[in-house]
Motif scaffolding. Structure first.
Motif, PDB file in Angstrom:
ATOM      1  N   HIS A 135       1.270   0.656  -0.533  1.00  0.00           N
ATOM      2  CA  HIS A 135      -0.042   0.452  -1.452  1.00  0.00           C
ATOM      3  C   HIS A 135       0.484   0.232  -2.845  1.00  0.00           C
ATOM      4  O   HIS A 135       1.614   0.637  -3.203  1.00  0.00           O
ATOM      5  N   ASP A 137      -0.255   1.621  -6.702  1.00  0.00           N
ATOM      6  CA  ASP A 137      -1.236   2.533  -7.497  1.00  0.00           C
ATOM      7  C   ASP A 137      -2.134   1.879  -8.347  1.00  0.00           C
ATOM      8  O   ASP A 137      -3.007   2.519  -8.961  1.00  0.00           O
ATOM      9  N   TRP A 229       8.071   3.642 -10.946  1.00  0.00           N
ATOM     10  CA  TRP A 229       7.673   2.292 -10.573  1.00  0.00           C
ATOM     11  C   TRP A 229       6.690   1.616 -11.457  1.00  0.00           C
ATOM     12  O   TRP A 229       5.953   2.404 -11.950  1.00  0.00           O
ATOM     13  N   HIS A 235       4.653   0.583  -2.665  1.00  0.00           N
ATOM     14  CA  HIS A 235       5.289   1.912  -2.285  1.00  0.00           C
ATOM     15  C   HIS A 235       4.475   2.614  -1.175  1.00  0.00           C
ATOM     16  O   HIS A 235       3.411   2.376  -0.927  1.00  0.00           O
TER      17      HIS A 235
HETATM   18 FE   LIG Z   1       1.029   5.518  -4.818  1.00  0.00          FE
END
Ligand SMILES: [Fe+2]
Ligand SMILES: O=C(O)CCC(=O)C(=O)O
Length: 284
Positions: A135, A137, A229, A235
């Motif tokens: 997914h 974030d 990230w 991730h």
């Molecule tokens: Fe995440």
């Protein structure tokens, strides 16, 4: 791979997300030559930190106490993919988590990359792998201007390859942002509908990765390292191979000063519906 969409609001994006180059004399390139390249090209970077062993021992001890003796605040059940708890906002009780979230090197790096002041606003502690599917974030925490979000995953112990390490999809940060309208979803009226939307989103991500033939990389960093990230990087937690292994880690999310923050799961930008979110800065 299909890159940013025309409607991906190229105006005011973070510099590196808009594919603009930094000047040769930009302090980012001088202070973080390797990590800046990694973040720009791959969508993630690894930083070495300089904390004492004690801080990790203390956090791990206090998180264990919270889980096994206390009444920890957890992510909702529908964001758990196994029995391993996701402890949220433990920074309120554990000062050492604030120390990590406000790590000077991390804040300096983010400040140089985004050219705005980073604001740590959310923490999640894990003792084992979440086994959470891939997914971004950005499906949880969005901003205007877009993409002013960063996740930082701190290893609180050396991460074993069989513990279900975090995986990332290099370069996936360049993909267009997925929106509710793109998936023809409605704004959910309850958590059941939210979960249904999210499950379809996860299926969509699997297809995008397959279609673009993107590969995944497991991240086995060590205590005193963190993985950074960018907003849209895909991730997730990989399956646990050896159930006896822990994978103690902390995720901190950062937004940036002067933006508007919103929850995309309840927003429909085409209809002008933006579920604004207030954030509280993590401080002592
Ligand atoms: Fe995440
Ligand atoms: O640590 C993991 O397994 C995944 C955590 C994650 O993706 C997150 O909290 O955003």
């Amino acid at each position: 791979m299909k890159l940013l969409k025309a409607n991906d609001d190229l105006v005011d994006l973070p510099f590196f997300e808009a594919n603009k180059s930094f000047n040769d004399n930009d302090p980012l390139l001088e202070e973080f030559p390797e990590q800046s390249k990694q973040l720009i090209n791959e969508g993630f970077a690894i930083l070495d930190l300089v904390h004492s062993d004690e801080i990790f021992e203390t956090i791990n001890k206090k998180i264990d106490e919270k889980i096994f003796k206390g009444n920890p605040k957890l992510n909702p059940k529908y964001y758990h993919y196994n029995d391993n708890p996701r402890v949220i906002e433990a920074w309120r009780d554990i000062k050492e988590i604030v120390d990590l979230a406000r790590d000077k090197k991390v804040l300096r790096f983010l400040n140089l990359v985004y050219k705005k002041k980073p604001i740590p606003f959310s923490t999640i502690n894990f003792i084992k792998s979440t086994e959470q599917p891939l997914h971004s974030d950005y499906m949880h925490f969005s901003s205007k201007p877009e993409r002013f979000l960063t996740g930082v995953w701190f290893a609180l112990e050396d991460i074993h390859i069989d513990s279900g390490p975090l995986q990332v999809i290099p370069k996936s940060h360049r993909l267009p942002i997925t929106t509710l309208e793109e998936l023809s979803h409605k704004i959910p009226k309850n958590t059941k509908q939210l979960k249904e939307n999210y499950t379809e989103y996860e299926e969509h991500v699997r297809n995008v990765v397959k279609k673009n033939k993107l590969s995944s990389k497991k991240v086995t960093i060590k205590k005193n390292q963190c993985l950074i990230w960018s907003a849209n990087l895909l991730h997730g937690g990989t399956p646990i191979v050896n159930q006896s292994l822990t994978r103690k880690s902390l995720v901190v999310h950062y937004h940036y000063d002067g933006c508007t923050y919103y929850n995309p799961g309840f927003s429909k930008l085409s209809e002008g519906i933006i579920a604004e979110r207030r954030i509280e800065e993590i401080t002592y």
